[in-house]
Design a protein around this motif. Sequence first.
Motif, PDB file in Angstrom:
ATOM      1  N   LEU A 102      -2.845  -0.697  -4.826  1.00 42.19           N
ATOM      2  CA  LEU A 102      -2.218  -0.548  -3.787  1.00 42.19           C
ATOM      3  C   LEU A 102      -0.777  -0.326  -3.837  1.00 42.19           C
ATOM      4  O   LEU A 102       0.109  -1.241  -4.049  1.00 42.19           O
ATOM      5  CB  LEU A 102      -2.426  -1.830  -2.730  1.00 42.19           C
ATOM      6  CG  LEU A 102      -1.875  -1.576  -1.448  1.00 42.19           C
ATOM      7  CD1 LEU A 102      -2.691  -0.851  -0.378  1.00 42.19           C
ATOM      8  CD2 LEU A 102      -1.897  -3.112  -0.871  1.00 42.19           C
ATOM      9  N   GLU A 128       0.554   2.758   6.440  1.00 38.91           N
ATOM     10  CA  GLU A 128       0.729   1.382   6.459  1.00 38.91           C
ATOM     11  C   GLU A 128       0.122   0.819   7.649  1.00 38.91           C
ATOM     12  O   GLU A 128      -0.571  -0.286   7.402  1.00 38.91           O
ATOM     13  CB  GLU A 128       2.315   1.173   6.857  1.00 38.91           C
ATOM     14  CG  GLU A 128       2.796  -0.025   7.268  1.00 38.91           C
ATOM     15  CD  GLU A 128       2.756  -1.082   5.704  1.00 38.91           C
ATOM     16  OE1 GLU A 128       2.900  -2.199   6.001  1.00 38.91           O
ATOM     17  OE2 GLU A 128       3.070  -0.337   4.737  1.00 38.91           O
ATOM     18  N   GLU A 129      -0.043   1.381   8.775  1.00 32.11           N
ATOM     19  CA  GLU A 129      -0.951   0.903   9.942  1.00 32.11           C
ATOM     20  C   GLU A 129      -2.269   0.989   9.373  1.00 32.11           C
ATOM     21  O   GLU A 129      -2.993   0.097  10.013  1.00 32.11           O
ATOM     22  CB  GLU A 129      -0.575   1.964  11.136  1.00 32.11           C
ATOM     23  CG  GLU A 129       0.868   1.624  11.679  1.00 32.11           C
ATOM     24  CD  GLU A 129       0.958   2.852  12.621  1.00 32.11           C
ATOM     25  OE1 GLU A 129       0.071   3.692  13.017  1.00 32.11           O
ATOM     26  OE2 GLU A 129       1.992   2.950  13.328  1.00 32.11           O
ATOM     27  N   GLY A 131      -3.506   0.152   6.496  1.00 37.37           N
ATOM     28  CA  GLY A 131      -3.483  -0.739   5.504  1.00 37.37           C
ATOM     29  C   GLY A 131      -3.745  -0.073   4.097  1.00 37.37           C
ATOM     30  O   GLY A 131      -4.137  -0.732   3.094  1.00 37.37           O
ATOM     31  N   ARG A 132      -3.227   1.195   3.996  1.00 36.54           N
ATOM     32  CA  ARG A 132      -3.519   1.933   2.691  1.00 36.54           C
ATOM     33  C   ARG A 132      -2.327   1.869   1.648  1.00 36.54           C
ATOM     34  O   ARG A 132      -2.448   2.198   0.530  1.00 36.54           O
ATOM     35  CB  ARG A 132      -3.680   3.369   3.150  1.00 36.54           C
ATOM     36  CG  ARG A 132      -4.780   3.808   4.396  1.00 36.54           C
ATOM     37  CD  ARG A 132      -5.948   2.974   4.282  1.00 36.54           C
ATOM     38  NE  ARG A 132      -6.885   3.461   3.223  1.00 36.54           N
ATOM     39  CZ  ARG A 132      -8.064   2.834   2.929  1.00 36.54           C
ATOM     40  NH1 ARG A 132      -8.384   1.564   3.419  1.00 36.54           N
ATOM     41  NH2 ARG A 132      -8.602   3.070   1.847  1.00 36.54           N
ATOM     42  N   ARG A 134       1.879  -0.290   1.053  1.00 30.05           N
ATOM     43  CA  ARG A 134       2.837  -1.396   1.417  1.00 30.05           C
ATOM     44  C   ARG A 134       4.340  -0.533   1.557  1.00 30.05           C
ATOM     45  O   ARG A 134       4.641  -0.093   0.160  1.00 30.05           O
ATOM     46  CB  ARG A 134       2.535  -2.598   0.575  1.00 30.05           C
ATOM     47  CG  ARG A 134       1.613  -3.324   0.676  1.00 30.05           C
ATOM     48  CD  ARG A 134       1.323  -4.066   2.148  1.00 30.05           C
ATOM     49  NE  ARG A 134       0.226  -4.846   2.110  1.00 30.05           N
ATOM     50  CZ  ARG A 134      -0.959  -4.380   2.362  1.00 30.05           C
ATOM     51  NH1 ARG A 134      -1.040  -3.147   3.065  1.00 30.05           N
ATOM     52  NH2 ARG A 134      -2.227  -5.256   2.630  1.00 30.05           N
ATOM     53  N   ASP A 155      -3.477  -9.001  -4.806  1.00 32.85           N
ATOM     54  CA  ASP A 155      -3.157  -8.562  -3.412  1.00 32.85           C
ATOM     55  C   ASP A 155      -2.784  -6.995  -3.511  1.00 32.85           C
ATOM     56  O   ASP A 155      -2.729  -6.447  -2.270  1.00 32.85           O
ATOM     57  CB  ASP A 155      -2.069  -9.194  -2.680  1.00 32.85           C
ATOM     58  CG  ASP A 155      -2.286 -10.836  -2.366  1.00 32.85           C
ATOM     59  OD1 ASP A 155      -3.489 -11.246  -2.444  1.00 32.85           O
ATOM     60  OD2 ASP A 155      -1.454 -11.613  -2.278  1.00 32.85           O
ATOM     61  N   GLU A 167      -9.225   6.646   4.634  1.00 27.54           N
ATOM     62  CA  GLU A 167      -8.183   7.069   3.946  1.00 27.54           C
ATOM     63  C   GLU A 167      -7.990   8.841   4.548  1.00 27.54           C
ATOM     64  O   GLU A 167      -6.888   9.236   4.595  1.00 27.54           O
ATOM     65  CB  GLU A 167      -8.103   7.110   2.255  1.00 27.54           C
ATOM     66  CG  GLU A 167      -6.840   7.776   1.515  1.00 27.54           C
ATOM     67  CD  GLU A 167      -6.800   7.452   0.270  1.00 27.54           C
ATOM     68  OE1 GLU A 167      -6.459   8.244  -0.578  1.00 27.54           O
ATOM     69  OE2 GLU A 167      -7.219   6.266  -0.119  1.00 27.54           O
TER      70      GLU A 167
END
Length: 528
Positions: A102, A128-129, A131-132, A134, A155, A167
């Motif tokens: 990630l 980011e929204e 969750g792909r 950080r 994590d 994705e």
Amino acid sequence: MTEQTTRPVQRPDDSGHPDVVVSLGTDHHSFDRLVRWIDDYARRHRSLRFLVQHGHSAAPAVAAGAPFLPGEELGEHMRRARVVVAHGGPGTIVQARRAGRLPIVVARDPELDEHVDEHQLLFVRRLEEAGRVRSCATPQQLCALLDRALASPGDFRVDPGDGEGTERAALRAGELIDLLTRGPGATAEPAAPAAPADTAAARTAGGGTDPLAAARTAASGSGDGGPLPGVTVVVPTRDRPELLRRTLRAINEQDYSGRITTIVVFDNDQPDPSLARSDGDRPVRVVTNTLTPGLAGARNTGVLAADTDLVAFCDDDDTWLPGKLRAQVDVMLDEPGTEMVCCGIRVVYDRVEAVRSLDRTSVTFGDLLGSRLTELHPSTFLIRRRAMIDGCGTVSEEIPGSYAEDYELLLRLARRGPIRNIPEPGVRVLWHRRSHFSGRWRTISTALRWLLDRYPEFALVPRGHARVAGQIAFAEAASGRRRAALRWIGTTVRSRPAEARAYLALAVVLGVPAGWVTRALHLRGRGL
């Protein structure tokens, strides 16, 4: 995504893979800000091993660095690293996730001259929204995320095959893929404005002035009789001596007062030393391919042997029209920021001739994803040598069988800036049954699948993805692999139901000879 380069690069030590891998991709804008942030972190964490693939940015002072790495090598470092940091390029992000990481992502900021517009900022926000990734925007945020990833590596792990649909949806929804914001044929401007010879745009990677700009300055003071820059023409050849001599005659007869050096590269063939000559302003050198056998290695052998700033390609069965080179060099002289110029072609097949030319003077990366634009034939290429050697890399020798190596080079160069095009035909291109890839359907299928894998951006352009998938479907059908052909036909139709190649492939599956289809296309000056 990082392409091949022929330059030697610094490697990390052999004691193990780096703990932190940072990839800045291949965009020609510098991203020194992220390099400094990583150096600051590395300075405070001397026990960690770092590898920064910094592209065209300044090399790190503390961390280990390499400008470019082969894609497979970079991917392996990512798989073994404890944490991956990336710029906001889609290809780099996808590569990190495919390595099971990630990524921590810092988007390039156009206000800091790190990119042409804000699409990376918007693109990274979307991911980011979803969750792909950080993301972070300050050195403090980056340090905090690095500390967290090193303390809790689980994590920052992902299943390489997990969530591909999500994705892809995020990518498609954002429509912020690199360079696509310009749209098809959106601009006819050169890659950069014309600059005086003493500006950065007119300087070579070694720090000297651009020889083309110097030639233009000299010519401007002496009218039409001024000196023109030397050009090297790379001609790969194999077992076509009669056609080769015709090609060399056309190069020799160019309406061009500058020196033209031709390097004939014999690939898997016995060289003919009788072709060589060293006198006058049309010397010919005869060499053998010392790199990977095939077109890519042969072209690179010639490019590396060239000693001029301008390098042109010409296949051994094509012929240049007399004014081709002068028209292209004029563009280079007028636009020091332009790195590549192409032109229209006349396709000759079975004594039928058809003109193929684009009605535009500029071609973008987005244009090339949407269409192969076969008018941009390799025999029309005129390229600044340093754009390859010190830029995006030479012709890829990784492509299976060297098929579509010219198209892949176009994609890489177009990522750096628009490719200039002269609509008028400048080359006669001969299509015939002795063409190098005629009937090599399995090689074609393998190479095109490699291309789709290497350029995930195709997934965001349904028309372009369907085109390549349809070509694969046809190649599989022509090679007799019906089940694979039907799978790719389905992939093509799902991307774009109107893609004609899917139905041509289906016709071959149902028994229509592939040769009939290709011959009908060639007689109209078209390819598959």
